[in-house]
Design an enzyme around this catalytic site. Structure first.
Site, PDB file in Angstrom:
ATOM      1  N   ASN A   1       0.984  -1.124  -0.040  1.00  0.00           N
ATOM      2  CA  ASN A   1      -0.072   0.037  -0.151  1.00  0.00           C
ATOM      3  C   ASN A   1       0.727   1.302  -0.013  1.00  0.00           C
ATOM      4  OD1 ASN A   1      -2.802   1.162   0.565  1.00  0.00           O
ATOM      5  ND2 ASN A   1      -1.505   2.451   1.952  1.00  0.00           N
TER       6      ASN A   1
ATOM      7  N   GLU B   1      -0.997   0.821  -5.154  1.00  0.00           N
ATOM      8  CA  GLU B   1      -0.587   2.087  -5.840  1.00  0.00           C
ATOM      9  C   GLU B   1       0.567   2.074  -6.574  1.00  0.00           C
ATOM     10  OE1 GLU B   1      -3.675   2.559  -2.618  1.00  0.00           O
ATOM     11  OE2 GLU B   1      -1.801   1.535  -2.692  1.00  0.00           O
TER      12      GLU B   1
ATOM     13  N   ASP C   1      -5.921  22.122   5.928  1.00  0.00           N
ATOM     14  CA  ASP C   1      -6.100  21.229   4.847  1.00  0.00           C
ATOM     15  C   ASP C   1      -6.441  21.810   3.598  1.00  0.00           C
ATOM     16  OD1 ASP C   1      -6.755  18.649   3.849  1.00  0.00           O
ATOM     17  OD2 ASP C   1      -7.004  18.044   5.999  1.00  0.00           O
TER      18      ASP C   1
END
Length: 424
Positions: A134, A197, A247
């Protein structure tokens, strides 16, 4: 094609801004990244280190690097996510030339904004291996020389970490930094558990450059050879406060108890460049938003056969607002496309659906379509109290109202809505 390391990539940008004077990593670096928000910036001296930011702050720059255009970029990402390709394991990596004890406080890790909880690693990706490999982005707030606290959203890495903790173990990981954009985009995808990925990045690399992604087996964990920095680390069962942190919406996220990471060893290439990813900046938009566009595309394509493009808009932080281009075959296709777009990207708050004659990459054309082809009493879809994005400060308890605008032409009045044009 010979693999390019980050320095060669950065220095190839025609619009590169070079800052020669010394710059402090706390707040001062941010000022330059905000000033040149859509241009790549190379800092020659951030407390003794070279730092680059805003590298992938435009869709066009990303597309050009991957040897395609805006439409081709969507197709490239969609194909890579649908058909991942094996990566290639090699024996050598430039980052193995330098191996050092970690001192996070000596690295050019920025504190970006005044209310940040501390210095933040923002461009680093974490690689973990259990039954599959991952790769994912995770912000990390530095605590001291060898410890940071990592934000783990309950997704794949969280599941791996949770499994390790339940077995009384720490999760061994590799943390990579300073990678080319095909790996960054792959690391930001949301795919099914068990899909690596690294294989998505390899599919992008094969299509764009004609070669697979190359990795080296670093003590059992595949690690991309085109990394500027690599850290051996472990995610522990200890927790600490993480945040505040700005963010993607440019607003501060809340403070949470999150796991502590212990950094054990550092590798880096000769004369490395540290990648500083500005929170809430255009580069953040691109890397977080672009991998969501193929998901919307795939979802809409299930209900409307001819989908020409999907764009998450910069004004919507490339997270909350989208535009979708379709060829309408039946009345109602526009509304079906709206509902499918929301299903493809559940964080989406607003979507505009337009005909294929509207350039979705031009905000003026999209607004023109709304102005001339949309009537609110007929073409507006409102969904109250839907699950939305936790990053939207206007939502409450994760709930939001979603709205869709069907700005497509009525099929029985196409000639009345024809745009004037002239070939020249």
């Amino acid at each position: 094609m010979v693999m390019k390391m980050l320095r060669e990539i950065v220095e190839s940008f025609e619009d590169l801004v070079v800052i020669d004077k010394p710059v402090k990593k706390e707040l001062e670096l941010t000022k330059f990244l905000l000033k040149y928000k859509d241009k790549p910036v190379l800092f020659k001296d951030v407390e003794g280190w070279e730092v680059a930011g805003n590298l992938w702050s435009s869709r066009e720059r990303i597309a050009k690097f991957l040897n395609t255009d805006n439409k081709g970029l969507l197709e490239l990402l969609y194909e890579a996510m649908e058909k991942p390709k094996p990566f290639s394991v090699v024996e050598k990596a430039e980052f193995l030339k330098n191996r050092e004890k970690v001192n996070l406080l000596e690295l050019p890790i920025p504190k970006y904004y005044p209310k940040d909880g501390g210095p933040y690693l923002t461009s680093a990706m974490v690689i973990a291996k259990k039954e599959f490999v991952n790769v994912s982005f995770h912000r990390m707030m530095v605590l001291d020389e060898e410890r940071a606290v990592i934000r783990l959203v309950p997704r794949h890495l969280y599941s791996m970490w949770k499994d390790s903790v339940e077995h009384g173990e720490e999760l061994e990981v590799r943390i990579v930094l300073g990678n080319p954009v095909h790996l960054l985009l792959a690391g930001a995808t949301s795919v099914a558990y068990g899909v690596s990925e690294l294989e998505i990045a390899s599919a992008i690399s094969l299509k764009a450059f004609g070669r697979p992604l190359e990795v080296i087996n670093l003590d059992g964990i595949p690690t991309p050879v085109d990394s500027e920095f690599v850290f051996k680390a472990k995610i522990t069962d200890e927790v600490a406060d993480e945040g505040p942190f700005v963010d993607i919406t440019g607003t501060y996220d809340i403070v949470r108890k999150q796991p502590i990471v212990i950094f054990e060893e550092m590798y880096h290439v000769d004369d490395p460049i540290f990648h500083a990813l500005l929170p809430g900046g255009y580069e953040h938009y691109m890397l977080m938003g672009l991998p969501k566009e193929p998901q919307i595309y795939a979802s809409v394509k299930k209900v409307v056969p001819k989908v020409h493009g999907v764009r998450l808009t910069e004004g919507g932080c490339m997270w909350l607002h989208a535009v979708v281009s379709i060829t309408k075959q039946h009345e109602g296709d526009g509304k079906n496309a709206i509902l499918a777009a929301f299903a493809g990207h559940p964080s989406l708050k607003r979507v505009v659906v337009v005909d294929e004659d509207v350039n979705i990459y031009d905000d003026r054309e999209v607004e023109w379509a709304i102005a001339t082809r949309f009537q609110p009493d007929r073409d507006l879809v409102i969904i109250p109290n839907a699950r939305g994005s936790s990053l939207d400060p206007s939502g409450k308890d994760g709930l939001t109202a979603k709205w869709g605008i069907d700005a497509t032409k009525p099929l029985d009045k196409k000639k009345e809505f024809e745009k004037a044009s002239l070939d020249f």
